[in-house]
Design a protein around this motif. Structure first.
Motif, PDB file in Angstrom:
ATOM      1  N   ALA A   1       0.820  -1.215   0.000  1.00 13.49           N
ATOM      2  CA  ALA A   1       0.000   0.000   0.000  1.00 13.49           C
ATOM      3  C   ALA A   1       0.853   1.263   0.000  1.00 13.49           C
ATOM      4  CB  ALA A   1      -0.929   0.004   1.215  1.00 13.49           C
ATOM      5  N   MET A   2       1.983   1.216   0.689  1.00 18.76           N
ATOM      6  CA  MET A   2       2.854   2.384   0.791  1.00 18.76           C
ATOM      7  C   MET A   2       3.857   2.475  -0.355  1.00 18.76           C
ATOM      8  SD  MET A   2       1.897   4.087   3.485  1.00 18.76           S
ATOM      9  CE  MET A   2       0.223   3.619   3.072  1.00 18.76           C
ATOM     10  N   GLY A   3       4.008   1.397  -1.119  1.00 14.18           N
ATOM     11  CA  GLY A   3       4.954   1.401  -2.228  1.00 14.18           C
ATOM     12  C   GLY A   3       6.401   1.481  -1.782  1.00 14.18           C
ATOM     13  N   ILE A   4       6.757   0.738  -0.739  1.00 14.32           N
ATOM     14  CA  ILE A   4       8.106   0.815  -0.180  1.00 14.32           C
ATOM     15  C   ILE A   4       8.878  -0.478  -0.440  1.00 14.32           C
ATOM     16  CG2 ILE A   4       7.405   2.454   1.592  1.00 14.32           C
ATOM     17  CD1 ILE A   4       7.316   0.181   3.592  1.00 14.32           C
ATOM     18  N   THR A   5      10.192  -0.420  -0.252  1.00 15.13           N
ATOM     19  CA  THR A   5      11.038  -1.580  -0.499  1.00 15.13           C
ATOM     20  C   THR A   5      10.795  -2.651   0.561  1.00 15.13           C
ATOM     21  OG1 THR A   5      12.856  -0.541   0.726  1.00 15.13           O
ATOM     22  CG2 THR A   5      12.839  -0.270  -1.659  1.00 15.13           C
ATOM     23  N   GLN A   6      10.887  -3.916   0.127  1.00 16.83           N
ATOM     24  CA  GLN A   6      10.664  -5.061   1.009  1.00 16.83           C
ATOM     25  C   GLN A   6      11.870  -5.987   0.911  1.00 16.83           C
ATOM     26  OE1 GLN A   6       6.487  -6.591   1.057  1.00 16.83           O
ATOM     27  NE2 GLN A   6       6.261  -5.395  -0.817  1.00 16.83           N
ATOM     28  N   ILE A   7      12.490  -6.238   2.060  1.00 17.29           N
ATOM     29  CA  ILE A   7      13.762  -6.954   2.089  1.00 17.29           C
ATOM     30  C   ILE A   7      13.693  -8.093   3.099  1.00 17.29           C
ATOM     31  CG2 ILE A   7      16.237  -6.743   2.555  1.00 17.29           C
ATOM     32  CD1 ILE A   7      15.922  -3.740   1.811  1.00 17.29           C
ATOM     33  N   ILE A   8      14.014  -9.277   2.656  1.00 23.10           N
ATOM     34  CA  ILE A   8      14.081 -10.435   3.546  1.00 23.10           C
ATOM     35  C   ILE A   8      15.429 -10.418   4.255  1.00 23.10           C
ATOM     36  CG2 ILE A   8      14.202 -12.957   3.593  1.00 23.10           C
ATOM     37  CD1 ILE A   8      12.158 -12.892   1.250  1.00 23.10           C
ATOM     38  N   ASP A   9      15.390 -10.584   5.566  1.00 28.82           N
ATOM     39  CA  ASP A   9      16.596 -10.486   6.403  1.00 28.82           C
ATOM     40  C   ASP A   9      16.628 -11.710   7.312  1.00 28.82           C
ATOM     41  OD1 ASP A   9      18.664  -9.854   8.060  1.00 28.82           O
ATOM     42  OD2 ASP A   9      17.865  -7.934   8.740  1.00 28.82           O
TER      43      ASP A   9
ATOM     44  N   ASN B   1       7.111   6.940 -20.928  1.00 27.58           N
ATOM     45  CA  ASN B   1       7.610   7.533 -19.697  1.00 27.58           C
ATOM     46  C   ASN B   1       8.171   6.461 -18.771  1.00 27.58           C
ATOM     47  OD1 ASN B   1       5.321   6.270 -18.670  1.00 27.58           O
ATOM     48  ND2 ASN B   1       4.157   8.162 -18.437  1.00 27.58           N
ATOM     49  N   GLU B   2       8.544   6.855 -17.569  1.00 31.69           N
ATOM     50  CA  GLU B   2       9.164   5.947 -16.612  1.00 31.69           C
ATOM     51  C   GLU B   2       8.136   5.366 -15.645  1.00 31.69           C
ATOM     52  OE1 GLU B   2      12.720   4.988 -16.286  1.00 31.69           O
ATOM     53  OE2 GLU B   2      12.225   5.463 -18.362  1.00 31.69           O
ATOM     54  N   SER B   3       6.962   5.047 -16.160  1.00 32.66           N
ATOM     55  CA  SER B   3       5.919   4.392 -15.378  1.00 32.66           C
ATOM     56  C   SER B   3       5.484   3.131 -16.109  1.00 32.66           C
ATOM     57  CB  SER B   3       4.717   5.328 -15.192  1.00 32.66           C
ATOM     58  OG  SER B   3       5.075   6.498 -14.491  1.00 32.66           O
ATOM     59  N   ASN B   4       4.689   2.316 -15.426  1.00 34.70           N
ATOM     60  CA  ASN B   4       4.059   1.164 -16.060  1.00 34.70           C
ATOM     61  C   ASN B   4       2.593   1.505 -16.301  1.00 34.70           C
ATOM     62  OD1 ASN B   4       6.121  -1.026 -16.222  1.00 34.70           O
ATOM     63  ND2 ASN B   4       6.246  -0.663 -14.021  1.00 34.70           N
ATOM     64  N   ASN B   5       2.221   1.620 -17.579  1.00 34.31           N
ATOM     65  CA  ASN B   5       0.907   2.129 -17.971  1.00 34.31           C
ATOM     66  C   ASN B   5       0.040   1.010 -18.538  1.00 34.31           C
ATOM     67  OD1 ASN B   5       1.670   4.919 -17.429  1.00 34.31           O
ATOM     68  ND2 ASN B   5       2.981   4.725 -19.226  1.00 34.31           N
ATOM     69  N   TRP B   6      -1.183   0.916 -18.028  1.00 30.79           N
ATOM     70  CA  TRP B   6      -2.072  -0.192 -18.348  1.00 30.79           C
ATOM     71  C   TRP B   6      -3.447   0.300 -18.806  1.00 30.79           C
ATOM     72  CZ3 TRP B   6      -1.407  -5.595 -17.740  1.00 30.79           C
ATOM     73  CH2 TRP B   6      -0.169  -5.995 -17.209  1.00 30.79           C
ATOM     74  N   PHE B   7      -4.113  -0.540 -19.568  1.00 34.45           N
ATOM     75  CA  PHE B   7      -5.539  -0.476 -19.877  1.00 34.45           C
ATOM     76  C   PHE B   7      -6.004   0.862 -20.459  1.00 34.45           C
ATOM     77  CE2 PHE B   7      -5.577  -3.572 -16.135  1.00 34.45           C
ATOM     78  CZ  PHE B   7      -5.449  -4.674 -16.958  1.00 34.45           C
ATOM     79  N   PRO B   8      -5.617   1.163 -21.699  1.00 33.42           N
ATOM     80  CA  PRO B   8      -6.132   2.370 -22.353  1.00 33.42           C
ATOM     81  C   PRO B   8      -7.606   2.203 -22.730  1.00 33.42           C
ATOM     82  CG  PRO B   8      -4.837   1.064 -23.893  1.00 33.42           C
ATOM     83  CD  PRO B   8      -4.693   0.397 -22.558  1.00 33.42           C
ATOM     84  N   HIS B   9      -8.399   3.226 -22.434  1.00 35.94           N
ATOM     85  CA  HIS B   9      -9.832   3.195 -22.742  1.00 35.94           C
ATOM     86  C   HIS B   9     -10.211   4.468 -23.495  1.00 35.94           C
ATOM     87  CE1 HIS B   9      -9.977  -0.279 -20.242  1.00 35.94           C
ATOM     88  NE2 HIS B   9      -9.800   0.384 -19.111  1.00 35.94           N
TER      89      HIS B   9
ATOM     90  N   TYR C   1       1.155   2.829 -12.895  1.00 36.01           N
ATOM     91  CA  TYR C   1       1.865   2.410 -11.686  1.00 36.01           C
ATOM     92  C   TYR C   1       3.262   3.030 -11.689  1.00 36.01           C
ATOM     93  CZ  TYR C   1      -1.426  -1.562 -11.061  1.00 36.01           C
ATOM     94  OH  TYR C   1      -2.527  -2.366 -10.879  1.00 36.01           O
ATOM     95  N   ARG C   2       3.781   3.321 -10.507  1.00 36.78           N
ATOM     96  CA  ARG C   2       5.134   3.851 -10.412  1.00 36.78           C
ATOM     97  C   ARG C   2       6.161   2.777 -10.762  1.00 36.78           C
ATOM     98  NH1 ARG C   2       4.758   6.543  -4.483  1.00 36.78           N
ATOM     99  NH2 ARG C   2       4.715   4.304  -4.036  1.00 36.78           N
ATOM    100  N   LYS C   3       7.180   3.176 -11.493  1.00 35.16           N
ATOM    101  CA  LYS C   3       8.279   2.268 -11.810  1.00 35.16           C
ATOM    102  C   LYS C   3       8.928   1.784 -10.516  1.00 35.16           C
ATOM    103  CE  LYS C   3      12.818   2.161 -14.064  1.00 35.16           C
ATOM    104  NZ  LYS C   3      13.848   2.966 -14.779  1.00 35.16           N
ATOM    105  N   GLY C   4       9.194   0.497 -10.447  1.00 33.60           N
ATOM    106  CA  GLY C   4       9.852  -0.068  -9.281  1.00 33.60           C
ATOM    107  C   GLY C   4       8.903  -0.620  -8.239  1.00 33.60           C
ATOM    108  N   ASP C   5       7.621  -0.203  -8.278  1.00 33.00           N
ATOM    109  CA  ASP C   5       6.666  -0.726  -7.305  1.00 33.00           C
ATOM    110  C   ASP C   5       6.306  -2.179  -7.598  1.00 33.00           C
ATOM    111  OD1 ASP C   5       6.653   1.650  -5.993  1.00 33.00           O
ATOM    112  OD2 ASP C   5       4.569   2.162  -6.407  1.00 33.00           O
ATOM    113  N   LEU C   6       6.395  -2.567  -8.858  1.00 30.06           N
ATOM    114  CA  LEU C   6       6.081  -3.934  -9.263  1.00 30.06           C
ATOM    115  C   LEU C   6       6.791  -4.244 -10.571  1.00 30.06           C
ATOM    116  CD1 LEU C   6       4.052  -2.567 -11.319  1.00 30.06           C
ATOM    117  CD2 LEU C   6       2.212  -3.486  -9.937  1.00 30.06           C
ATOM    118  N   LYS C   7       6.703  -5.486 -10.994  1.00 32.29           N
ATOM    119  CA  LYS C   7       7.281  -5.866 -12.275  1.00 32.29           C
ATOM    120  C   LYS C   7       6.427  -5.276 -13.400  1.00 32.29           C
ATOM    121  CE  LYS C   7       8.522 -10.261 -10.119  1.00 32.29           C
ATOM    122  NZ  LYS C   7       8.162 -11.694 -10.021  1.00 32.29           N
TER     123      LYS C   7
END
Length: 547
Positions: free
Chosen positions: A225-233, A461-469, A482-488
């Motif tokens: 939800a926050m769009g932050i990095t997730q790291i397994i430690d 641009n540097e985003s992931n863009n979906w579903f043009p209507h 979607y912001r780049k880096g938040d997901l694949k």
């Protein structure tokens, strides 16, 4: 989504055979690693972590195996002397987050003294776009100062100049509720470390993520939800460390579509004024609104069925759909508004969506695409063709492309080749098909002729863009970003921070219309009103455990 691994717990493996380690991490699916780096002499401790020189020698090997470094833990006896080197690493290699520990001495005097140093460092490295993050252990969570943890007291002393990297395992270990802690500090948490314990308070009970007492789902939902990095430690392993790291990664990766504790809002937006009106709140998931052109009615899917929502009376009716009792968020309406086409798969059939057509007011569905999986997005204005995203085997591997098929059924035709292609929709005049594709890297909006010829990239641009209507008058196009880096680039996940954008049909005049909490299900299919001015979309709210 994208997940990283903290290297400290497996430093011995890394030191002995980094090539094998990096290859296995990449094969598992990890996208980045977080090393510990010694800046200067540490009285021998620098031999347990990387020096700056060792880090730089490792970078080509990391790059070879597609592993990025976006954050690192900083160890230095003199932080101010380390700052110039930190700035250089940020500029030269793109490190965005430099992580520091809390002071060992958890007194107000000592923490205030260290806070001055951290503030100075944070202000200096911010000049190159990097940030200081503070990592917690268990002791600074267990110790309370003025009614809050010493960690939170120290963060307050840093006056908002630094952010938080919260180790949720150490929160659990110290008796803190991780979910409540995260939401209480949501404005400053920019990274999460995952560690797990079977018995909180017992350091010998560490297990790989998902095998202990940590509520990983709640922590993941916060991070997404926050769009932050997730790291397994993971500092300990009871068996095969690679198997543990694989299991931990697969747990998080498998939560991508998790929507526990989520409510939905059906909204309409005036694209000229930007005004948004909330029509209704639902205590369940609804998705993918279709706005009828001849009636003031919106269709959406929920819990496997399609519903009709009458705007004026604020009532909904479930459409009878026979065997199609597991409809997903890919459904469209024929131009004459007599028929409804849905994507449905058996509840126990896994990834097996097929396309069916049934009367708009409900009835017996007719199968159109026997091949699976097929996800519907477009119906030609002349009623002759359906356009859809399909996963098909070619030369021994699966490819994701745009296909068309006669609405009456028949042979499907492949229109695209290369990249991940999804979301096909016909223009109102039937000349073009708009879609989104990763063929140039990130997910971008494209347009091609109806037969698949002359594809043109419409967003760059540097985003992931979906579903043009496309609007009914053929002048405007809205899409989800979607912001780049938040997901694949190939993912479109729910419960994330996303944006609604609009552009002219020729690709000019791009403007951000709205930022909101949504994603998967928000605008998967065309939801324009007949006036080509208003559009329907779904937003979501995550109900969390903060008190």
């Amino acid at each position: 989504m994208q997940f990283g691994l903290q290297l400290f717990g497996i430093y011995d493996i890394c030191k002995k055979n980094p090539e094998t380690l990096f290859k296995k991490l990449s094969d598992i699916g990890y996208q980045y690693v977080e090393p510990c780096i010694a800046f200067g002499n540490l009285g021998g401790f620098e031999q347990s972590i990387w020096t700056v020189e060792e880090f730089e020698r490792m970078l080509p090997l990391l790059k070879k195996h597609y592993l990025e470094v976006i954050s690192c833990h900083v160890f230095s006896l003199n932080l101010q002397e380390a700052v110039p080197e930190m700035k250089r690493l940020s500029v030269q290699y793109g490190i965005q987050q430099f992580v520091l520990n809390c002071p060992d001495e958890l007194t107000k005097v000592r923490m205030q003294e260290v806070a001055f140093s951290y503030i100075q460092a944070a202000e200096e490295i911010s000049k190159v776009g990097a940030r200081i993050l503070i990592h917690n252990g268990s002791s600074e969570i267990a110790k309370k100062i003025d009614g809050r943890s010493a960690y939170e007291w120290f963060m307050d002393a840093c006056l908002g100049r630094v952010d938080a990297q919260v180790d949720v395992g150490w929160l659990l270990f110290a008796g803190e509720d991780p979910e409540q802690f995260l939401w209480r500090n949501k404005e400053r948490v920019k990274s999460i470390h995952y560690k797990d314990f079977k018995t909180p308070g017992n350091p010998d009970s560490e297990v790989y993520l998902g095998q202990g007492a940590l509520d990983a789902v709640a922590c993941f939902q916060f991070a997404r939800a926050m769009g932050i990095t997730q790291i397994i430690d993971q500092d300990q392993s009871q068996g095969d460390v690679y198997e543990d790291l694989r299991n931990a990664y697969q747990l998080l990766d498998g939560l991508g579509q998790c929507r526990d504790n989520t409510v939905s809002y059906l909204n309409i937006m005036d694209t000229k004024t930007g005004e948004v009106k909330v029509l209704r709140r639902y205590e369940r998931i609804i998705e993918a609104p279709n706005w009828l052109k001849k009636e003031n009615v919106i269709l959406y899917n929920s819990e496997g069925y399609i519903y009709r929502y009458d705007i004026q009376s604020d009532t909904e009716i479930r459409i009878e759909s026979g065997e199609c009792n597991n409809c997903n968020n890919d459904h469209v309406i024929s131009a004459d508004e007599k028929w409804l086409a849905v994507s449905h798969g058996p509840k126990d059939g896994g990834f097996a969506s097929r396309i069916y057509i049934l009367p708009l007011m409900g009835g017996i569905p007719r199968l159109v695409t026997p091949n699976t999986p097929s996800f519907l997005h477009g119906w030609s204005p002349d009623g002759e063709k359906l356009a859809y995203c399909a996963f098909r085997e070619h030369d021994g591997h699966q490819e994701v492309d745009i296909y068309t098929i006669p609405a009456e059924g028949g042979e499907e035709k492949r229109l695209t080749l290369g990249g991940f292609n999804d979301g096909p929709e016909y223009s109102p005049d039937g000349k073009h098909i708009w879609f989104n594709s990763t063929r140039t890297g990130l997910m971008q909006v494209w347009r091609m002729n109806r037969d698949g010829s002359e594809p043109v990239q419409m967003t760059m641009n540097e985003s992931n863009n979906w579903f043009p209507h496309i609007s009914p008058d053929g002048r405007k196009v809205v899409y989800l970003s979607y912001r780049k880096g938040d997901l694949k680039p190939t993912e479109h996940l729910p419960n994330m921070q996303v944006e609604l954008w609009m552009m002219n049909y020729d690709g000019s005049g791009k403007q951000r219309m709205l930022s909101f909490f949504g994603g998967q299900g928000s605008i998967n299919v065309n939801s324009w009103a007949a006036d080509s001015r208003h559009i329907a979309f779904i937003s979501y709210e995550l109900i969390h455990g903060i008190k």
